[in-house]
Scaffold this motif. Structure first.
Motif, PDB file in Angstrom:
ATOM      1  N   TYR A 115       0.802  -1.191   0.010  1.00  0.00           N
ATOM      2  CA  TYR A 115       0.212  -0.092   0.200  1.00  0.00           C
ATOM      3  C   TYR A 115       0.802   1.248  -0.126  1.00  0.00           C
ATOM      4  CZ  TYR A 115      -4.320  -2.521   0.732  1.00  0.00           C
ATOM      5  OH  TYR A 115      -5.350  -3.351   0.456  1.00  0.00           O
ATOM      6  N   GLY A 133      -7.488   2.766   1.195  1.00  0.00           N
ATOM      7  CA  GLY A 133      -6.644   1.744   1.743  1.00  0.00           C
ATOM      8  C   GLY A 133      -6.502   1.910   3.194  1.00  0.00           C
ATOM      9  N   GLY A 169      -5.932   4.298   5.168  1.00  0.00           N
ATOM     10  CA  GLY A 169      -6.311   5.601   5.804  1.00  0.00           C
ATOM     11  C   GLY A 169      -5.302   6.420   6.076  1.00  0.00           C
ATOM     12  N   LEU A 170      -3.982   5.903   6.091  1.00  0.00           N
ATOM     13  CA  LEU A 170      -2.619   6.545   6.452  1.00  0.00           C
ATOM     14  C   LEU A 170      -2.674   8.173   5.789  1.00  0.00           C
ATOM     15  CD1 LEU A 170      -0.172   7.060   7.712  1.00  0.00           C
ATOM     16  CD2 LEU A 170       1.133   6.001   6.102  1.00  0.00           C
ATOM     17  N   GLU A 188     -12.497   3.491  -2.800  1.00  0.00           N
ATOM     18  CA  GLU A 188     -11.832   2.253  -2.265  1.00  0.00           C
ATOM     19  C   GLU A 188     -12.614   0.933  -2.631  1.00  0.00           C
ATOM     20  OE1 GLU A 188      -8.642   1.348  -0.813  1.00  0.00           O
ATOM     21  OE2 GLU A 188      -9.653  -0.361  -1.689  1.00  0.00           O
ATOM     22  N   LYS A 189     -12.059   0.139  -3.403  1.00  0.00           N
ATOM     23  CA  LYS A 189     -13.092  -1.001  -3.962  1.00  0.00           C
ATOM     24  C   LYS A 189     -12.706  -1.999  -2.957  1.00  0.00           C
ATOM     25  CE  LYS A 189     -12.808  -3.953  -8.108  1.00  0.00           C
ATOM     26  NZ  LYS A 189     -12.264  -4.204  -9.296  1.00  0.00           N
ATOM     27  N   TYR A 190     -11.734  -2.162  -2.281  1.00  0.00           N
ATOM     28  CA  TYR A 190     -11.377  -3.348  -1.285  1.00  0.00           C
ATOM     29  C   TYR A 190     -11.339  -2.730   0.199  1.00  0.00           C
ATOM     30  CZ  TYR A 190      -9.740  -5.373  -5.603  1.00  0.00           C
ATOM     31  OH  TYR A 190      -9.814  -5.868  -6.796  1.00  0.00           O
ATOM     32  N   PHE A 224      -2.256   1.311  -7.024  1.00  0.00           N
ATOM     33  CA  PHE A 224      -1.202   0.335  -7.035  1.00  0.00           C
ATOM     34  C   PHE A 224      -0.765   0.777  -8.466  1.00  0.00           C
ATOM     35  CE2 PHE A 224      -3.546  -2.737  -4.181  1.00  0.00           C
ATOM     36  CZ  PHE A 224      -3.034  -2.238  -3.228  1.00  0.00           C
ATOM     37  N   LEU A 270      -5.613   1.531 -14.389  1.00  0.00           N
ATOM     38  CA  LEU A 270      -5.969   2.562 -13.425  1.00  0.00           C
ATOM     39  C   LEU A 270      -4.981   3.814 -13.742  1.00  0.00           C
ATOM     40  CD1 LEU A 270      -6.586   1.071  -9.832  1.00  0.00           C
ATOM     41  CD2 LEU A 270      -8.243   1.725 -11.754  1.00  0.00           C
TER      42      LEU A 270
HETATM   43  C1  LIG Z   1      -1.232   2.215  -3.093  1.00  0.00           C
HETATM   44  S1  LIG Z   1      -2.751   1.591  -2.018  1.00  0.00           S
HETATM   45  C2  LIG Z   1      -3.340   3.125  -1.438  1.00  0.00           C
HETATM   46  C3  LIG Z   1      -2.824   3.414   0.008  1.00  0.00           C
HETATM   47  C4  LIG Z   1      -3.606   4.464   0.858  1.00  0.00           C
HETATM   48  N1  LIG Z   1      -3.629   5.535   0.110  1.00  0.00           N
HETATM   49  C5  LIG Z   1      -3.258   4.394   2.163  1.00  0.00           C
HETATM   50  O1  LIG Z   1      -3.089   5.676   2.594  1.00  0.00           O
HETATM   51  O2  LIG Z   1      -3.253   3.449   2.795  1.00  0.00           O
HETATM   52  C6  LIG Z   1      -4.027   1.657  -3.293  1.00  0.00           C
HETATM   53  C7  LIG Z   1      -5.569   1.311  -2.956  1.00  0.00           C
HETATM   54  O3  LIG Z   1      -6.303   1.282  -4.195  1.00  0.00           O
HETATM   55  C8  LIG Z   1      -7.287   0.215  -3.850  1.00  0.00           C
HETATM   56  N2  LIG Z   1      -7.883  -0.105  -5.102  1.00  0.00           N
HETATM   57  C9  LIG Z   1      -7.293  -1.222  -6.177  1.00  0.00           C
HETATM   58  N3  LIG Z   1      -7.966  -1.233  -7.049  1.00  0.00           N
HETATM   59  C10 LIG Z   1      -8.997  -0.176  -7.013  1.00  0.00           C
HETATM   60  C11 LIG Z   1     -10.091   0.215  -7.727  1.00  0.00           C
HETATM   61  N4  LIG Z   1     -10.334  -0.494  -9.158  1.00  0.00           N
HETATM   62  N5  LIG Z   1     -10.770   1.194  -7.552  1.00  0.00           N
HETATM   63  C12 LIG Z   1     -10.741   1.818  -6.197  1.00  0.00           C
HETATM   64  N6  LIG Z   1      -9.481   1.426  -5.332  1.00  0.00           N
HETATM   65  C13 LIG Z   1      -8.845   0.288  -5.692  1.00  0.00           C
HETATM   66  C14 LIG Z   1      -6.631  -0.868  -3.000  1.00  0.00           C
HETATM   67  O4  LIG Z   1      -7.422  -1.603  -2.373  1.00  0.00           O
HETATM   68  C15 LIG Z   1      -5.539   0.054  -2.338  1.00  0.00           C
HETATM   69  O5  LIG Z   1      -6.439   0.348  -1.008  1.00  0.00           O
END
Ligand SMILES: C[S@@+](CC[C@H](N)C(=O)[O-])C[C@H]1O[C@@H](n2cnc3c(N)ncnc32)[C@H](O)[C@@H]1O
Length: 226
Positions: free
Chosen positions: A26, A65, A67-68, A90-92, A161, A169
């Protein structure tokens, strides 16, 4: 679908998560806190509020993600007296059981606001909630490709990601949507400075700046909608 990512420690001692199926981290393994502080706080909100001399901002985060970034931004707002509307896509969503294990209030030297970090995760989805008087949060549980927002934003934290894991994306069509969601003079900041990302951002009309990155990362990007 709620997920249970694994927690791992990054080089600056702060925790991050690893997505259970995509396998991506993340945050940077060189330092989750360092990355958040440098890219999203210093080159994102701090740059914007100083440049435009404003006391309120609206922020869209692609990838809420752990939430940081959101929590770090809330703390920035408290310290600098900035009122913030924050919308996180956030999808997941992560299992709320992980929240205390992430230890972010301690890592960000703000244990007295641990309840605010907790509230960010337990607040309702799809509507704005008051996390503190000056911080309104809306989390949207949708894939980025399916969002349909009416509001516009001053700042986008583009924290998907990487293109290796999720090339779809980082496409021109996604950045077209990001461009349309920004106010004039709005900025998008991201950690990824790959050529395909720069080309896609330029193609949709952004004015692009490549900036020095945090330690161990050569460059980051800030794109402005002029
Ligand atoms: C690099 S991490 C982000 C970390 C976050 N900003 C944090 O502070 O923890 C990427 C985030 O995008 C989310 N994600 C992945 N595919 C996605 C999608 N198609 N739509 C929305 N969110 C998505 C992941 O679940 C993950 O939480």
């Amino acid at each position: 679908m709620v997920i249970n990512p694994k927690i791992v420690v990054t080089d600056d001692g702060s925790n991050t998560l690893v997505h259970p199926t995509i396998g991506a981290h993340y945050h940077s393994t060189f330092g989750a806190k360092q990355e958040s502080d440098f890219i999203f706080i210093q080159e994102g909100i701090d740059f914007y509020v100083k440049k435009l001399d404003v006391k309120s901002v609206s922020i869209l985060e692609m990838g809420f993600g752990s939430g940081l970034n959101a929590y770090n931004t809330l703390l920035y707002g408290l310290e600098h007296n900035i009122s913030i509307n924050y919308c996180g896509i956030e999808k997941y969503p992560i299992d709320v059981k992980l929240i205390s294990e992430l230890d972010y209030p301690k890592i960000l030297n703000s244990e007295n606001t641990a309840n605010l970090f907790q509230n960010m995760h337990t607040s309702k989805w799809e509507e704005y909630s008051e996390i503190s008087k000056e911080f309104q949060l809306k989390k949207i549980n949708k894939s980025l490709g399916n969002i349909d927002l009416e509001e516009k934003f001053d700042i986008i934290y583009f924290d998907a990601f990487g293109p290796k894991d999720q090339p779809e994306l980082w496409s021109v069509s996604v950045f077209e949507k990001m461009f349309s969601l920004l106010n004039t003079n709005g900025i998008l900041v991201t950690y990824c400075s790959k050529g395909i990302v720069k080309n896609a951002l330029r193609a949709v009309g952004f004015d692009l700046q490549r900036l020095a990155g945090p330690p161990s990362k050569r460059h980051i990007l800030r794109a402005t909608k002029l």
